[in-house]
Design a protein around this motif. Structure first.
Motif, PDB file in Angstrom:
ATOM      1  N   ARG A 137      33.511  40.319  41.979  1.00  0.00           N
ATOM      2  CA  ARG A 137      34.301  39.401  41.154  1.00  0.00           C
ATOM      3  C   ARG A 137      35.595  40.055  40.666  1.00  0.00           C
ATOM      4  O   ARG A 137      36.634  39.413  40.546  1.00  0.00           O
ATOM      5  N   ASP A 138      35.527  41.381  40.450  1.00  0.00           N
ATOM      6  CA  ASP A 138      36.763  42.091  40.085  1.00  0.00           C
ATOM      7  C   ASP A 138      37.720  42.111  41.274  1.00  0.00           C
ATOM      8  O   ASP A 138      38.925  41.930  41.130  1.00  0.00           O
ATOM      9  N   ALA A 139      37.153  42.298  42.477  1.00  0.00           N
ATOM     10  CA  ALA A 139      38.001  42.461  43.680  1.00  0.00           C
ATOM     11  C   ALA A 139      38.570  41.129  44.161  1.00  0.00           C
ATOM     12  O   ALA A 139      39.705  41.050  44.615  1.00  0.00           O
ATOM     13  N   ALA A 140      37.775  40.062  44.053  1.00  0.00           N
ATOM     14  CA  ALA A 140      38.245  38.784  44.624  1.00  0.00           C
ATOM     15  C   ALA A 140      38.618  37.818  43.497  1.00  0.00           C
ATOM     16  O   ALA A 140      39.757  37.464  43.301  1.00  0.00           O
ATOM     17  N   PRO A 173      37.632  35.624  29.470  1.00  0.00           N
ATOM     18  CA  PRO A 173      38.226  34.322  29.801  1.00  0.00           C
ATOM     19  C   PRO A 173      39.666  34.441  30.316  1.00  0.00           C
ATOM     20  O   PRO A 173      40.130  33.610  31.068  1.00  0.00           O
ATOM     21  N   ASP A 174      40.356  35.516  29.926  1.00  0.00           N
ATOM     22  CA  ASP A 174      41.740  35.653  30.396  1.00  0.00           C
ATOM     23  C   ASP A 174      41.826  36.301  31.772  1.00  0.00           C
ATOM     24  O   ASP A 174      42.750  36.063  32.522  1.00  0.00           O
ATOM     25  N   LYS A 175      40.858  37.146  32.110  1.00  0.00           N
ATOM     26  CA  LYS A 175      40.981  37.886  33.385  1.00  0.00           C
ATOM     27  C   LYS A 175      40.048  37.344  34.473  1.00  0.00           C
ATOM     28  O   LYS A 175      40.414  37.278  35.635  1.00  0.00           O
ATOM     29  N   ASP A 176      38.825  36.955  34.091  1.00  0.00           N
ATOM     30  CA  ASP A 176      37.855  36.602  35.131  1.00  0.00           C
ATOM     31  C   ASP A 176      38.082  35.191  35.663  1.00  0.00           C
ATOM     32  O   ASP A 176      38.393  34.280  34.900  1.00  0.00           O
ATOM     33  N   PHE A 177      37.930  35.052  36.968  1.00  0.00           N
ATOM     34  CA  PHE A 177      38.029  33.736  37.633  1.00  0.00           C
ATOM     35  C   PHE A 177      36.892  33.688  38.650  1.00  0.00           C
ATOM     36  O   PHE A 177      37.066  33.837  39.855  1.00  0.00           O
ATOM     37  N   ASP A 178      35.674  33.499  38.132  1.00  0.00           N
ATOM     38  CA  ASP A 178      34.479  33.660  38.965  1.00  0.00           C
ATOM     39  C   ASP A 178      34.381  32.592  40.044  1.00  0.00           C
ATOM     40  O   ASP A 178      33.772  32.818  41.093  1.00  0.00           O
TER      41      ASP A 178
END
Ligand SMILES: C[C@H](NC(=O)O)C(=O)O
Ligand SMILES: [Zn+2]
Length: 531
Positions: free
Chosen positions: A92-95, A408-413
């Motif tokens: 999730r960090d990579a994509a 909520p600001d960084k993750d886009f699962d």
């Protein structure tokens, strides 16, 4: 500019339908060349990020894992809580994280484009392909019909995961940590069959080991599938298919490994692109992708706008439909992949559990992706709420929670799931998982089979040719008529219904209800695992 042809008043239904399809442009309606180029650039940039994403340990390049095979194998094989967490979070960090901004820009441009074609937003355009005014209501009703079965499976699996990971990490009344279900997205749970098998002392029905022992490779898996399509009276794969298909992950270039089937609309040029692994899961996927190819071949004679599935769910259902027959222990025994065939109700339950981990576990996931996306497209989910809304739906429908807090600001699962950056609609799979059992029920009765639905191998029926030719007749129609017309050719019905899938799993439902007598069905959304 008045239309050159007053086609809406044509009396010929087919010509009128052709005009209606030809004049529907979708995103191609965007006249601003620069914006259309920007839209396509965003799509290729998102696809590039997704297909090259890696998770590395302590930034040591030697430890980097691609999604396929490294991270998917990690999620499938590991039962170490923290190792699973590394793979889950690393992907999730990579994509996902790198796609959030690009995706929101894409949404704006996609909506601007379809509005030029007269649609309110992209979701409305996508739903129009089903030609069903009350589509969302119909799907919600079917989902409600299936939820009790899902909750029973969820409660049973949760108990088994407590046995594996302890009551600290998995709560008997809570949602399940999302990284413990054997799959990067918790969308199918077949890989944790080893942890949940109802009767572990019975002969195995998983054929992966036997496939490896017999030296199966990708091409042999494809041949097995092609032989079954022929046996069911469908069109064999053409010579060019075998020359041009990508069977395995190449070692000289980066490719998008998510399996796909391609129609080049010319000289029967049809191909599959797949990074095939030798296991039972990929044997089913080979049938799934070959089902797309079969549909391409069957409707190739149709005028171009009709060279589509009757609705997108049909296209996803063809291969899975045939795989329902192929996956039966009787058929696997017939093709030499299952050494012994026993008639034992407990082996039946093991088999139905294995199928439920693929077909029932998937239903809430298949349903929620576009519930999320339709709201993004219609503007009710704004960019700042993308991830919060994503997890609200994932917990509400699937009964899972993220194993670590989400930023909520960084993750886009949502971006960690192929179909979002690739912009492939998803409700088609929920529709497919429902109608493929209606098709299976029809094929079985047409073939003269009269036993339990879950034991049916349509190719063993005395009248399998009747079943096969009825299937071909439906496929040949393509999108030349609204989908209930095609549906009726094979099933005699005109509506989607959960009845067939519930009938298929009836023995398992009874068994699960007994197993769950002291379990809480459902989950309290508020629980989270210790971080
Ligand atoms: C179910 C869906 N199948 C597919 O893309 O062919 C998926 O893999 O997520
Ligand atoms: Zn598909």
């Amino acid at each position: 500019m008045p239309p050159e042809y007053d086609w809406e008043n044509f009396s010929n239904v087919t010509v009128k339908r052709l005009f209606s399809m030809i004049t529907t442009l979708g995103t191609a309606a965007l006249e601003d060349e620069e914006k259309l180029e920007q839209l396509n650039n965003l799509l290729s940039e998102m696809e590039e990020i997704y297909s090259t994403g890696q998770a590395c340990e302590y930034d040591d390049p030697k430890t980097c894992l691609d999604l396929n095979p490294g991270l998917e194998d990690c999620m499938a094989d590991s039962t170490d809580y923290n190792r699973l967490l590394f793979c889950w979070e690393g992907w999730r960090d990579a994509a996902g994280r790198r796609l959030g901004d690009l995706y929101s820009q894409f949404v704006e441009l996609s909506n601007e484009a379809v509005r030029a074609d007269g649609w309110n937003d992209t979701g409305e355009y996508w739903r129009s392909w089903y030609e069903t005014a009350d589509l969302q209501q119909q799907l919600e009703t079917i989902y409600q019909d299936l939820q009790p079965l899902y909750q029973n499976l969820h409660a049973y699996v949760r108990r088994k995961l407590i046995n594996t990971y302890g009551a600290e990490m998995v709560n008997a009344e809570g949602p399940i940590p999302a990284h413990l279900l054997g799959n990067m997205w918790a969308q199918t749970w077949g890989n944790i069959y080893k942890l949940v098998i109802p009767f572990p002392n019975k002969p195995s029905i998983d054929v992966t080991d036997e496939m490896v022992r017999q030296g199966y490779d990708a091409r042999r898996m494809f041949n097995l599938s092609d032989e079954f399509f022929r046996e069911m009276g469908q069109i064999p794969m053409p010579g060019s298919f075998w020359d041009r298909t990508m069977f395995v992950r190449p070692d000289d270039r980066e490719v998008v490994c998510h399996a796909s089937a391609w129609d080049f609309y010319l000289d029967n040029d049809v191909r599959i692109k797949m990074c095939t692994k030798v296991n039972q899961e990929d044997l089913v996927t080979v049938h799934h992708e070959m089902g797309h190819i079969e549909y391409f071949l069957q409707y190739a004679h149709q005028p171009l706008p009709f060279r589509e599935g009757a609705n997108p769910g049909f296209h996803e259902a063809v291969g899975d439909l045939l795989a329902l027959s192929v996956s039966t222990p009787a058929h696997l025994n017939k093709v030499g992949l299952l050494p012994e065939l026993v008639d034992d109700p407990e082996v039946d339950i093991n088999f139905l559990m294995q199928m439920a981990l693929e077909k029932i576990a998937f239903l809430p996931f298949g349903y929620l992706i576009d519930q999320w996306r339709w709201r993004v497209f219609d503007g009710s989910t704004t960019k700042d709420k993308y991830n919060e809304e994503w997890w609200k739906l994932r917990t509400q429908y699937q009964g899972i929670v993220p194993p670590v807090p989400r930023n909520p600001d960084k993750d886009f699962d949502a971006g960690s799931k192929y179909h979002v950056p690739a912009n492939t609609p998803y409700i088609r799979y929920f529709v497919s998982f429902v109608i493929q059992f209606q098709f299976h029920e029809a094929m079985c009765s047409l073939s003269g089979y009269t036993g339990d639905l879950h034991k049916c191998d349509a190719s063993a029926g005395a009248m399998k040719d009747v079943a096969g030719s009825r299937l071909a007749e439906m496929l040949r129609m393509g999108k030349s008529q609204p989908w209930p017309e095609a549906f009726e050719v094979l099933t005699g019905d005109r509506e989607m219904s959960a009845a067939a899938i519930l009938q298929y799993f009836a023995p398992l439902i009874d068994w699960l209800e007994k197993q769950n007598e002291n379990e809480t069905l459902g989950w309290n959304n508020g629980w989270t695992p210790p971080y």
